[in-house]
Scaffold this active site. Sequence first.
Site, PDB file in Angstrom:
ATOM      1  N   TYR A  97       0.830  -1.205   0.000  1.00 16.90           N
ATOM      2  CA  TYR A  97       0.000   0.000   0.000  1.00 16.90           C
ATOM      3  C   TYR A  97       0.866   1.257   0.000  1.00 16.90           C
ATOM      4  O   TYR A  97       0.615   2.208  -0.753  1.00 16.90           O
ATOM      5  CB  TYR A  97      -0.918  -0.031   1.220  1.00 16.90           C
ATOM      6  CG  TYR A  97      -1.882   1.121   1.316  1.00 16.90           C
ATOM      7  CD1 TYR A  97      -3.045   1.146   0.547  1.00 16.90           C
ATOM      8  CD2 TYR A  97      -1.651   2.177   2.188  1.00 16.90           C
ATOM      9  CE1 TYR A  97      -3.950   2.195   0.645  1.00 16.90           C
ATOM     10  CE2 TYR A  97      -2.543   3.229   2.292  1.00 16.90           C
ATOM     11  CZ  TYR A  97      -3.690   3.230   1.514  1.00 16.90           C
ATOM     12  OH  TYR A  97      -4.583   4.274   1.620  1.00 16.90           O
ATOM     13  N   LYS A 101       0.797   3.964  -2.980  1.00 18.60           N
ATOM     14  CA  LYS A 101       0.365   5.344  -2.728  1.00 18.60           C
ATOM     15  C   LYS A 101       1.496   6.340  -2.959  1.00 18.60           C
ATOM     16  O   LYS A 101       1.255   7.468  -3.393  1.00 18.60           O
ATOM     17  CB  LYS A 101      -0.222   5.481  -1.329  1.00 18.60           C
ATOM     18  CG  LYS A 101      -1.578   4.802  -1.190  1.00 18.60           C
ATOM     19  CD  LYS A 101      -2.571   5.325  -2.210  1.00 18.60           C
ATOM     20  CE  LYS A 101      -3.996   4.894  -1.935  1.00 18.60           C
ATOM     21  NZ  LYS A 101      -4.941   5.433  -2.934  1.00 18.60           N
TER      22      LYS A 101
END
Length: 187
Positions: A97, A101
């Site tokens: 993640y 991101k």
Amino acid sequence: SDWEGSQRMVNMAIETFGGLDAVVNNAGILRDRMLTNMTEAEWDAVIKVHLKGTFAPSRWAAAYWRERTKAGETNDGRIINTSSVSGIYGNPGQTNYTAAKAGVAAMGVTWAKELARYGIRVASIAPGFTRTEILSAMKPEILEKAIAPVPLKRLGEAEEIAHGAVFIAENDFYTGRVLEIDGGLRI
């Protein structure tokens, strides 16, 4: 993250509304696990949804705006990406993640430089802990621990994050940046 589906979505917006003013990329999934336990499938799923899911619709929108410029028309478009404070500061248990991101934020910075000549501004929002179904399902003691480092001592609300996207959409001199909306959190 579907290439043809993204093209159809952009084309449908253009056909329905007679043009395209903005693309807001706001999709994501979590497959949290420490690096030593993360599977390839967990890595691939998160990278595909966040990175390709941001890239594909933006690519088709950018092509549309470029063609308008080549035809002598002007644009006043926006691409607004959703990154995360995890992508800026990192967060244990979120290698996939965090990488995704961070990549979303970096794409926005690059696209701002590439697309300015077409009248397009690109920026990202980076929410902190925000009230979502995922966070609402957490045990209260885990949630309390998660928001402890947030100076405002609460979760953000979806409306507060949306205000950041509106700020980017309405500001003609804001591009190539990442707007943190996190209650002062520094992970």
